[in-house]
Design a protein around this motif. Sequence first.
Motif, mmCIF file in Angstrom:
data_model
loop_
_atom_site.group_PDB
_atom_site.id
_atom_site.type_symbol
_atom_site.label_atom_id
_atom_site.label_comp_id
_atom_site.label_asym_id
_atom_site.label_seq_id
_atom_site.Cartn_x
_atom_site.Cartn_y
_atom_site.Cartn_z
ATOM 1 N N GLN B 157 0.855 -1.186 0.000
ATOM 2 C CA GLN B 157 0.000 0.000 0.000
ATOM 3 C C GLN B 157 0.886 1.229 0.000
ATOM 4 O O GLN B 157 1.782 1.354 0.839
ATOM 5 N N LEU B 158 0.660 2.118 -0.961
ATOM 6 C CA LEU B 158 1.521 3.279 -1.148
ATOM 7 C C LEU B 158 0.895 4.560 -0.626
ATOM 8 O O LEU B 158 1.570 5.577 -0.522
ATOM 9 N N GLN B 159 -0.411 4.549 -0.339
ATOM 10 C CA GLN B 159 -1.121 5.797 -0.050
ATOM 11 C C GLN B 159 -1.929 5.689 1.231
ATOM 12 O O GLN B 159 -2.391 4.618 1.597
ATOM 13 N N ARG B 162 -2.184 4.030 6.117
ATOM 14 C CA ARG B 162 -1.770 2.632 6.190
ATOM 15 C C ARG B 162 -0.646 2.348 5.181
ATOM 16 O O ARG B 162 -0.311 1.181 4.922
ATOM 17 N N ALA B 163 -0.074 3.388 4.571
ATOM 18 C CA ALA B 163 1.043 3.195 3.623
ATOM 19 C C ALA B 163 2.141 2.366 4.278
ATOM 20 O O ALA B 163 2.403 2.488 5.471
ATOM 21 N N GLY B 164 2.763 1.509 3.483
ATOM 22 C CA GLY B 164 3.791 0.621 4.016
ATOM 23 C C GLY B 164 3.223 -0.669 4.566
ATOM 24 O O GLY B 164 3.965 -1.515 5.070
ATOM 25 N N LEU B 166 2.195 -4.297 4.777
ATOM 26 C CA LEU B 166 2.615 -5.556 4.163
ATOM 27 C C LEU B 166 1.905 -6.683 4.902
ATOM 28 O O LEU B 166 1.603 -6.550 6.087
ATOM 29 N N MET B 231 8.553 -1.347 -1.436
ATOM 30 C CA MET B 231 7.491 -1.376 -0.402
ATOM 31 C C MET B 231 6.524 -2.535 -0.627
ATOM 32 O O MET B 231 5.417 -2.529 -0.106
#
Lengths: 112, 242
Positions: B157-159, B162-164, B166, B231
């Motif tokens: 997730q890039l945005q 919750r970005a980052g 996994l 990421m």
Amino acid sequence: MTDRREIPDTPLFDRDVNRQGYALNKFAMSLGRPDNRAAYKADEDAYLARFGLGPATTAAVKARDYAEMVRLGGNLFFILKISAVDPTPITAIGAAQVGMDHDRFLKERLGK
Amino acid sequence: MPQQWMRDHKPDIAVVIFNDHGNSFFLDRVPTFAVGVADSYKPVDEGWGPRAIPDFDGAADLGWHFADRLVERHFDPLICREIEVDHGLQVPMELFCGRPAERWPVKVLPIWVNTIQFPIPTPQRCWDMGVMLREAIESFPGDDRVVIMGTGGLSHQLQGRRAGFLNPAADRDWLATIGPDPDRWRGMNREDYVETFGSEGAELMMWLVMRGAMNREVRTLHTHYHVPASMTGAGCVVMENA
């Protein structure tokens, strides 16, 4: 959108965001061409003025505030092209989304 | 292993199911599914200049045949005669073919799936497209050998806050079961994908196009997982029809 289950802290790129961020994403998309990148680097204000971004979005772009750009409807795949003109690691953009220090983001989110 | 498999089996055509990442398509026109019928595809400029790799020869005849079969069966893609391809196609091709100096060893049939702007297709629809793909390959005249590359990052997730995100446990579960038990993944909805694999990890449903084109029973020859690549959870499974 109405008929969709919300997932916490997870913005989805839907019709509302498309409308809100269209000019920003269109500007960012334009940086996929070398002549546009050169024009942008040569005169940022003049180049941004072509796209009718509005003051808040213009300020976010000029500040390279990626979290704010996403909040204003930017989609990461488009605004990443700004980070190609002005190099920024994608993990730093990720950290900015979370509001976390880059090193802490790498450690806590990505296990690096 | 993927490159050894390509050397051993020498396919003629690679069908590559992938998503454009805001490079060949802008938000002015967003096809849910698009099929390439070009003779050649150049690598697109993603902001850093096009990557220094050869152009891809297109499997135009199979592309047209596939488009014919899809529309006959009430499945209506955008048909692309002139378009460039981004890393969504380039990276899997390099994983399977290495980086050739002059020429790729296979022609490509690109299939683009919109995984960026909602409404994205449902997992079941991806599967159904795979069933159509199989029919098209089986009814295509000649004896071309075809490899199907279902692509898309595992969890990422890039945005947003919750970005980052996994989810290695879910990634490993996917890699272990996409061969023997694909129905559970096909039965999930889009929100399930986003929740389990992240907003960009929903790309994973594109693997279902490949899996839907295969036999019920498959042999899994190779499984690899690495996390994180940048990421993103990164994995590869090589399967053959049993």
